[in-house]
Design an enzyme around this catalytic site. Structure first.
Site, PDB file in Angstrom:
ATOM      1  N   SER A   1       0.821  -1.199   0.000  1.00  0.00           N
ATOM      2  CA  SER A   1       0.000   0.000   0.000  1.00  0.00           C
ATOM      3  C   SER A   1       0.862   1.259   0.000  1.00  0.00           C
ATOM      4  O   SER A   1       1.602   1.510  -0.932  1.00  0.00           O
ATOM      5  CB  SER A   1      -0.966  -0.039   1.181  1.00  0.00           C
ATOM      6  OG  SER A   1      -1.952   0.957   1.047  1.00  0.00           O
TER       7      SER A   1
ATOM      8  N   ASP B   1      -3.103   6.583  -3.407  1.00  0.00           N
ATOM      9  CA  ASP B   1      -1.845   6.033  -2.906  1.00  0.00           C
ATOM     10  C   ASP B   1      -1.373   4.962  -3.893  1.00  0.00           C
ATOM     11  O   ASP B   1      -2.043   4.693  -4.893  1.00  0.00           O
ATOM     12  CB  ASP B   1      -2.008   5.513  -1.475  1.00  0.00           C
ATOM     13  CG  ASP B   1      -2.872   4.267  -1.382  1.00  0.00           C
ATOM     14  OD1 ASP B   1      -3.703   4.045  -2.292  1.00  0.00           O
ATOM     15  OD2 ASP B   1      -2.731   3.515  -0.421  1.00  0.00           O
TER      16      ASP B   1
ATOM     17  N   ASP C   1      -1.328   1.752  -4.304  1.00  0.00           N
ATOM     18  CA  ASP C   1      -2.183   0.649  -4.762  1.00  0.00           C
ATOM     19  C   ASP C   1      -3.621   1.105  -4.967  1.00  0.00           C
ATOM     20  O   ASP C   1      -4.503   0.281  -5.219  1.00  0.00           O
ATOM     21  CB  ASP C   1      -2.108  -0.554  -3.822  1.00  0.00           C
ATOM     22  CG  ASP C   1      -2.746  -0.299  -2.468  1.00  0.00           C
ATOM     23  OD1 ASP C   1      -2.687   0.856  -1.983  1.00  0.00           O
ATOM     24  OD2 ASP C   1      -3.297  -1.245  -1.868  1.00  0.00           O
TER      25      ASP C   1
ATOM     26  N   ASP D   1      -6.040   2.179  -3.145  1.00  0.00           N
ATOM     27  CA  ASP D   1      -7.177   1.903  -2.270  1.00  0.00           C
ATOM     28  C   ASP D   1      -7.503   3.102  -1.382  1.00  0.00           C
ATOM     29  O   ASP D   1      -8.558   3.135  -0.748  1.00  0.00           O
ATOM     30  CB  ASP D   1      -6.975   0.628  -1.441  1.00  0.00           C
ATOM     31  CG  ASP D   1      -5.830   0.710  -0.445  1.00  0.00           C
ATOM     32  OD1 ASP D   1      -5.023   1.664  -0.508  1.00  0.00           O
ATOM     33  OD2 ASP D   1      -5.729  -0.209   0.399  1.00  0.00           O
TER      34      ASP D   1
END
Length: 559
Positions: free
Chosen positions: A150, A306, A308, A310
C-alpha cells in the site's frame, strides 16, 4: 539452531540472487567477527514476520523477518493448505501492484497454490487493490491475495488476503489469521522451498474483469430527474508512482468526469518512488508535485491515490497557504461523502447502515442520526468496516472510503474519487464550491475538528511502556480539559473484542483515543471535538481550540 545456522539453511533454499547475495556477504562477515553483520543477521533471523489480519508486511530482504521469495513461498503454500482444508474445491485470485518484486511474489504464489491443488486466477498485470477485491466477489472465488504494501516506505512489500463465500470478499479477521499463520509455520518447519510442488496450470484473467470493475465504478455517476446537473471540474491526478492511473483514467472518462491533468513525474508505476520519501498522501511533502502541477494548470481540485489506489486524498485551492492548496483530512472527505450517501439512500428509499472506525470523526454518526440511518463504530481497519451487515457507506480517517459496498468489500480510492468528483461537479453546476458545501455541513450537523499525535519509536518496548503508564495512571485532565470517563479495551469493551486501546471522554463531549499502530512502530493518538453553538465560524473556532488544547496536553503526556 544458531542464528548463523538458520542463515545458512535459508541460503540453501533461497532462489533469489539478490537476497542470496545479501546472505553471502553477511554470513562470512559475521563468522569473521563483524559485529554489525551479526546484528544484521539477528535482525533477519531471530524473529519472523507474523501473518495477521493485515496479512504480511515488511522490508524486502533475506530471512524470515523480511519479505522475500522464501517467505512468500511458505506463505502461499500454507495458505493454500488452509484453504483446501476448508474446501477441497478452493479457488483464489491473485493480484499485485508495481512495487519491487510484487510480480515475482504473485507468480510464485500462483505456481505454488496451483501446485497445492487450488484453482488459481492471476490478474493479467499490475493493477489496483480494489480491482483484486472486486474480482473475489465478481468471480465467486474462495479467496484473494494482493501483493502490495500500500503506502508503506519504498523498501517494503506485503501480502494481503481476502476471503470469499460467507466472508463476502472482506479481508481476513481472527481467528483465521492465527490458523493461517500456523499453517505457514508448518510449511516453514517441515519443507524446503525448492521441493514444494509447483504448477503452471493456473489461469490468467482476461480483460473482462477489469472492464467490469470500470463499468461498475463509472456507474456511480448517475442522476435521477431530481438530481443536480453535473459540470465537470478541472482536476489534477497523481498515482503517487503506483498502479492507479490506467484504471482511474478509464473510469473518469466513462463517468463523464473529464480528462485530468496528471502529475507526469508520478503517473507511471515505479517501485523506487523517486519523488517521495514516503509514498503516502498524508505525509508532509508527498503532494508537493501535485500542488505545483495544479498551480500551473489552474485546476479546481486535486485527486491523489496512494500506490495501490485503495486510498484517496483530495486537495482544494486555499490562498491562505504557502502552496495555494490545502489537503482535506480523511475525516472531512469521509463526512462529506457520508452526507452524499445519506442523501442518495433517502432519494432512493433504501435502508442501509453507516460505519466508521472508532478513531474516525463522530461527524458520520451525526449525519446518520439526522437521516435516521443506523450507525456502527468498528475497530480500526476495513476488515471490520466491510463486515457490518447491510452496509451502505463506510470510511476510516486514514483516507479510506467505501462508497459501493455491493461492488467491493474494502476501501476503494478510485470509486471514492468518482463520487467526490461528481459531488464537486454538481456543486459547480449550482454555482457553489466545496467550501460552501462544508459550511452547509457545519451549519446542519455541527463543526467537527480532529488532530493526531503520532509518536514513532525505535525501541518497541516504549510502546508498551507508554500504554501501561496511561492505563495504570490515567490523567485527570488533558490540556486543561477534565477527563470524565476512561474506556479500556484491553479485556474487551462492549461489543469490541480485546485490544490495546484507551479512550478518554472529556468534559463537554470531546474524545481522545490512544493505541499502537497496527502496521508501524508508532503510538497514535486521535483527538476529536465538535460544537453546535453559535455561527459556523464560532463553532469551528470552538472545536479547533479544544482540539489544540487536547493535542498539546497529549504531546506533553507521551512525547
Amino acid at each position: 539452531m544458531t542464528t548463523l545456522d538458520l542463515a545458512k539453511s535459508w541460503l540453501e533454499q533461497d532462489p533469489d540472487p539478490v537476497t542470496r547475495a545479501e546472505l553471502e556477504a553477511l554470513i562470512p562477515a559475521a563468522e569473521g567477527g563483524d559485529a554489525a553483520a551479526m546484528d544484521a543477521l539477528r535482525d533477519r533471523f531471530d524473529t519472523r514476520l507474523t501473518f495477521g489480519t493485515a496479512g504480511l508486511r515488511g522490508e524486502l530482504g533475506a530471512g524470515p523477518n523480511r519479505m522475500n521469495r522464501v517467505l512468500v513461498s511458505q506463505a502461499a503454500t500454507g495458505f493454500a493448505r488452509w484453504l483446501l482444508a476448508r474446501d477441497e474445491n478452493a479457488s483464489v485470485v491473485i493480484g499485485y501492484d508495481g512495487r519491487v518484486n510484487s510480480d515475482v511474489f504473485a507468480r510464485d504464489s500462483a505456481e505454488l497454490m496451483a501446485g497445492a491443488g487450488v484453482r488459481v486466477v492471476l490478474l493479467p498485470r499490475a493493477l489496483p487493490t480494489p480491482v483484486l477485491a472486486f474480482a473475489v466477489r465478481e468471480l465467486g472465488l474462495s479467496a484473494g491475495v494482493m501483493v502490495t504494501a500500500s503506502h508503506n516506505p519504498p523498501r517494503d512489500n506485503g501480502y494481503k488476503v481476502y476471503l470469499g463465500g460467507r466472508d463476502g470478499g472482506s479481508q481476513i479477521v481472527a481467528p483465521a489469521d492465527e490458523a493461517i499463520h500456523a499453517a505457514i509455520l508448518e510449511v516453514a518447519n517441515t519443507s524446503v522451498v525448492g521441493e514444494l510442488p509447483r504448477s503452471s496450470a493456473y489461469e490468467t484473467a482476461d480483460e473482462s474483469i477489469i472492464d467490469a470493475y470500470i463499468a461498475r465504478t463509472a456507474a456511480l455517476v448517475t442522476h435521477t430527474p431530481e438530481s443536480a446537473v453535473l459540470e465537470p471540474v478541472s482536476f489534477v491526478y497523481t498515482a503517487m508512482h503506483g498502479v492507479g492511473w490506467e484504471v482511474a483514467q478509464r473510469v473518469f472518462r466513462d463517468a463523464g468526469l473529464g480528462e485530468p491533468t496528471v502529475v507526469a513525474e508520478q503517473i507511471a508505476p515505479d517501485g523506487a518512488f523517486p519523488t517521495v520519501a514516503f509514498p503516502n498522501p498524508e505525509e508532509p511533502g508527498a503532494m508537493d508535485l501535485s500542488f505545483a502541477t495544479a498551480r500551473a494548470a489552474g485546476a479546481e481540485l486535486i485527486i491523489a491515490n496512494d500506490p495501490d489506489a485503495d486510498r484517496l486524498a483530495v486537495a482544494i485551492p486555499d490562498a491562505s497557504t504557502p502552496e495555494g492548496w490545502r489537503r482535506l483530512s480523511g475525516n472531512a472527505v469521509g463526512a462529506l461523502l457520508g452526507w452524499r450517501a445519506a442523501e442518495r439512500l433517502e432519494r432512493e428509499g433504501r435502508q442501509a447502515k453507516f460505519a466508521a472506525s472508532l478513531v474516525s470523526s463522530p461527524a458520520l454518526s451525526a449525519v446518520a442520526a439526522a437521516y435516521g440511518v443506523s450507525y456502527s463504530d468498528t475497530l480500526t481497519g476495513f476488515k471490520w468496516i466491510s463486515r457490518v451487515g447491510g452496509l451502505g457507506y463506510g470510511y476510516e480517517e486514514a483516507l479510506g472510503y467505501l462508497v459501493d459496498p455491493e461492488k467491493v468489500r474494502d476501501k476503494d480510492g478510485i470509486s471514492a474519487a468518482v463520487d467526490f468528483l461528481a459531488l464537486a461537479g454538481e456543486l459547480k453546476a449550482a454555482g457553489r464550491t466545496l467550501d460552501d458545501h462544508q459550511r452547509d455541513f457545519d451549519e446542519r450537523f455541527g463543526a467537527f475538528a480532529s488532530a493526531q499525535v503520532s509518536l514513532r519509536v525505535t525501541d518497541l518496548s516504549r510502546i508498551g511502556a507508554i500504554m501501561a503508564a496511561l492505563r495504570d495512571n490515567p490523567p485527570n485532565e488533558v490540556g486543561g480539559v477534565r477527563v470524565e470517563q476512561v474506556d479500556d479495551f484491553i479485556g474487551g469493551f462492549g461489543v469490541f473484542p480485546p485490544g490495546d486501546i484507551l479512550r478518554f471522554w472529556m468534559r463537554g463531549g470531546a474524545r481522545v483515543i490512544v493505541r499502537p499502530s497496527g502496521t508501524e512502530p508508532k503510538v497514535k493518538v486521535y483527538i476529536d471535538a465538535s460544537s453546535t453553538t453559535g455561527s459556523v465560524d464560532e463553532r469551528r473556532a470552538a472545536a479547533q481550540a479544544e482540539v489544540a488544547a487536547l493535542e498539546a496536553g497529549m504531546r506533553a503526556l507521551i512525547v
